[in-house]
Design an enzyme around this catalytic site. Structure first.
Site, mmCIF file in Angstrom:
data_model
loop_
_atom_site.group_PDB
_atom_site.id
_atom_site.type_symbol
_atom_site.label_atom_id
_atom_site.label_comp_id
_atom_site.label_asym_id
_atom_site.label_seq_id
_atom_site.Cartn_x
_atom_site.Cartn_y
_atom_site.Cartn_z
ATOM 1 N N LYS A 111 5.757 14.946 26.371
ATOM 2 C CA LYS A 111 6.760 15.628 25.563
ATOM 3 C C LYS A 111 7.834 16.228 26.467
ATOM 4 O O LYS A 111 7.648 16.373 27.680
ATOM 5 C CB LYS A 111 6.109 16.752 24.742
ATOM 6 C CG LYS A 111 5.145 16.292 23.669
ATOM 7 C CD LYS A 111 4.574 17.479 22.909
ATOM 8 C CE LYS A 111 3.565 17.044 21.879
ATOM 9 N NZ LYS A 111 4.181 16.335 20.758
ATOM 10 N N ARG B 49 -3.797 11.306 15.220
ATOM 11 C CA ARG B 49 -4.350 10.316 14.293
ATOM 12 C C ARG B 49 -5.600 9.646 14.877
ATOM 13 O O ARG B 49 -6.447 9.168 14.143
ATOM 14 C CB ARG B 49 -3.290 9.284 13.923
ATOM 15 C CG ARG B 49 -2.785 8.437 15.073
ATOM 16 C CD ARG B 49 -1.426 7.823 14.812
ATOM 17 N NE ARG B 49 -0.383 8.830 14.907
ATOM 18 C CZ ARG B 49 0.928 8.559 14.754
ATOM 19 N NH1 ARG B 49 1.306 7.322 14.480
ATOM 20 N NH2 ARG B 49 1.814 9.504 14.863
#
Length: 493
Positions: free
Chosen positions: A271, A345
């Site tokens: 990130k 996920r």
């Protein structure tokens, strides 16, 4: 907030209590229930100061040697459940600011006898506004405000009023619990600590709990969770907390699955510097599930619920998963990892697969999953994907009753095919930017199979940069009360 409800007929205000009464803009300044000796002077004050009727206005006055707070409520035609919630929150902040610790609230003057929803929303608003973010500043502690002792004077059935008011307080308390967990810095909130929080909660209510350590996670075949966990020195945990509302049955009516990513750097798909600042909030789904379970333990619905939380950190070391890796999963499907920052996920895949293994009749998962949902819905609504419209309808209705908005995204073959495109594996974990929130949810749905399932993406609603009337800056506890309300509605059905 400590509270009690009494019938108006039994009202006998204590001298040390501050009386709270509301006034609307309709010219009728005094509602039933306000003490007789205060009605006339209150009416004169309200007539003399017309602006005091305005919504959000609070004034502290002394009448007949009685301390009185007059709350402006605006137009009664606009007195919705949302308005009641916001007014409750505003009143709580006013009481805290004025250092008021004992109050007597005349519910009739606020039209809180109008419906159960108004009273519940008002109580929830007061409780939500009582939350203060923990601080670690030297010489200063959070939560030092003395709790408000509230006596609510209720017209009608006090037992019914007590039940409704209590339900609002419970919803607010569960949400505040989730906020506390989210706002705890990641060096204090590791997967091990999150598991300890779940154990503590289970101990309060004598509930069943299992915590899988690293060895047991690996032995169980939770390879997707382990793939994410390899990049961190902190060991992963897999938490299963249970409510047996139907103790004579071994079936699980529903499973609540929450993403417990206690910190997310993005892994090798790193990130940005600014993007990492608030990543302690990436366990917002787990926090919502634990907050929901507190509400469920209090409300005691006759529903068997399994709360499932896969928890780890997503960091970088020599063992961390890399873009292009192919990993296994508990559900048996292989996954091509195209983006290591699409890790939530992956751990939810094992969580949902486990819910299927134990035979859950329905599954609701919640997670701070995608930036795409923030682009689509901002911080106003939670995005949702499902394979079952009846379950989705129940969850959306539960959100409406809880003051939390949910928006359903489409789910059809064209979207599902995107996560099934891979030359080397059954699935890929990141099809690209287009429809990112939908495809992320549908990836998780691959592990739900035919079990009715709803996914809730709270990346936009789970954290706010500025304070609102109901919440300070930081974690919001989004979906804690919606999940609990959905479970309670399952009992009704």
């Amino acid at each position: 907030m400590n509270y009690s409800l009494i019938n108006e007929e039994d009202s006998n205000p204590a001298a040390e209590s501050v009386i709270v009464a509301g006034v609307f803009n309709d010219g009728e300044a005094v509602r039933p229930g306000v003490p007789e000796d205060l009605k006339e002077p209150l009416a004169k004050l309200a007539e003399r100061h017309g602006r005091w009727h305005r919504k959000g206005q609070f004034h502290f006055v002394s009448l007949n040697d009685t301390d009185l707070i007059i709350a402006g409520l605006g137009e009664e035609d606009a007195w919705t459940e949302r308005a009641a919630e916001e007014t409750g929150a505003a009143l709580q902040r006013f009481l805290m600011r004025e250092h008021v610790t004992e109050t007597r609230l005349y519910c009739s003057s606020f039209a809180l006898n109008k419906s159960e929803g108004h009273l519940k929303s008002f109580a929830r608003g007061m409780t939500l506004a009582s939350y203060e973010v923990d601080t670690y500043k030297t010489g200063r502690k959070s939560g030092q405000s003395r709790p408000v002792e509230l006596q609510a004077v209720y017209a009608g059935d006090p037992e019914k009023g007590e039940r409704v008011f209590r339900s609002g307080v419970i919803q607010g308390t569960g949400t505040n619990e989730a906020r506390r967990l989210i706002n705890t810095p990641a060096n204090y909130m590791t997967p091990t600590v999150l598991a300890e929080e779940a154990v503590r909660l289970a101990g309060e209510y004598e509930a069943e709990i299992e915590v899988f350590d690293e060895e047991r996670i690996e032995a169980a075949g939770m390879h997707a969770l382990m793939a994410v966990a390899k990049g961190s020195e902190e060991p992963p945990r897999f938490i299963v907390l249970k409510h047996r509302g139907r103790p004579d049955s071994d079936e699980w009516d529903t499973a609540l699955v929450g993403k417990g990513l206690t910190y997310d750097s993005g892994g090798y798909s790193l990130k940005t510097r600014d993007g990492m600042k608030t990543m302690k909030m990436d366990m917002g789904g787990a926090a919502a599930v634990l907050g929901a379970m507190r509400i469920i333990f209090e409300e005691k619905p006759k529903v068997n619920v399994a709360a499932i939380i896969p928890s780890t950190e997503n960091l970088i070391n020599g063992k961390a998963m890399k873009p292009g890796d192919v990993i296994q999963s508990l559900g048996g499907k292989t996954i091509e990892v195209l983006n290591t920052d699409a890790e939530g996920r992956l751990i939810l895949a094992d969580g949902v697969a486990y819910a299927n293994q134990i035979g859950a009749k329905s599954i609701i998962d919640t997670a701070t999953l995608t930036g795409a949902v923030v682009v689509a819905l901002g911080d106003t609504a939670t995005g949702a994907v499902t394979n079952n419209e009846d379950l989705m309808s129940l969850v959306i209705s539960a959100g409406d009753r809880s003051g939390e908005r949910i928006w359903a995204f489409p789910n059809d073959k064209a979207y599902r095919e995107k996560v099934r495109k891979s030359d080397v594996a059954d699935l890929n974990n990141s099809p690209g930017r287009q429809a990112g929130s939908i495809t992320a949810g549908l990836f998780i749905g691959e592990f739900a199979g035919d079990t009715p399932w709803v996914h809730l993406d709270i990346a936009g609603t789970g954290w706010q940069e500025g304070k609102t009337s109901l919440c300070p800056r930081g974690g919001t506890g989004s979906m804690a009360r919606t999940l609990a309300e959905a479970v309670c509605r399952m009992e009704e059905k």
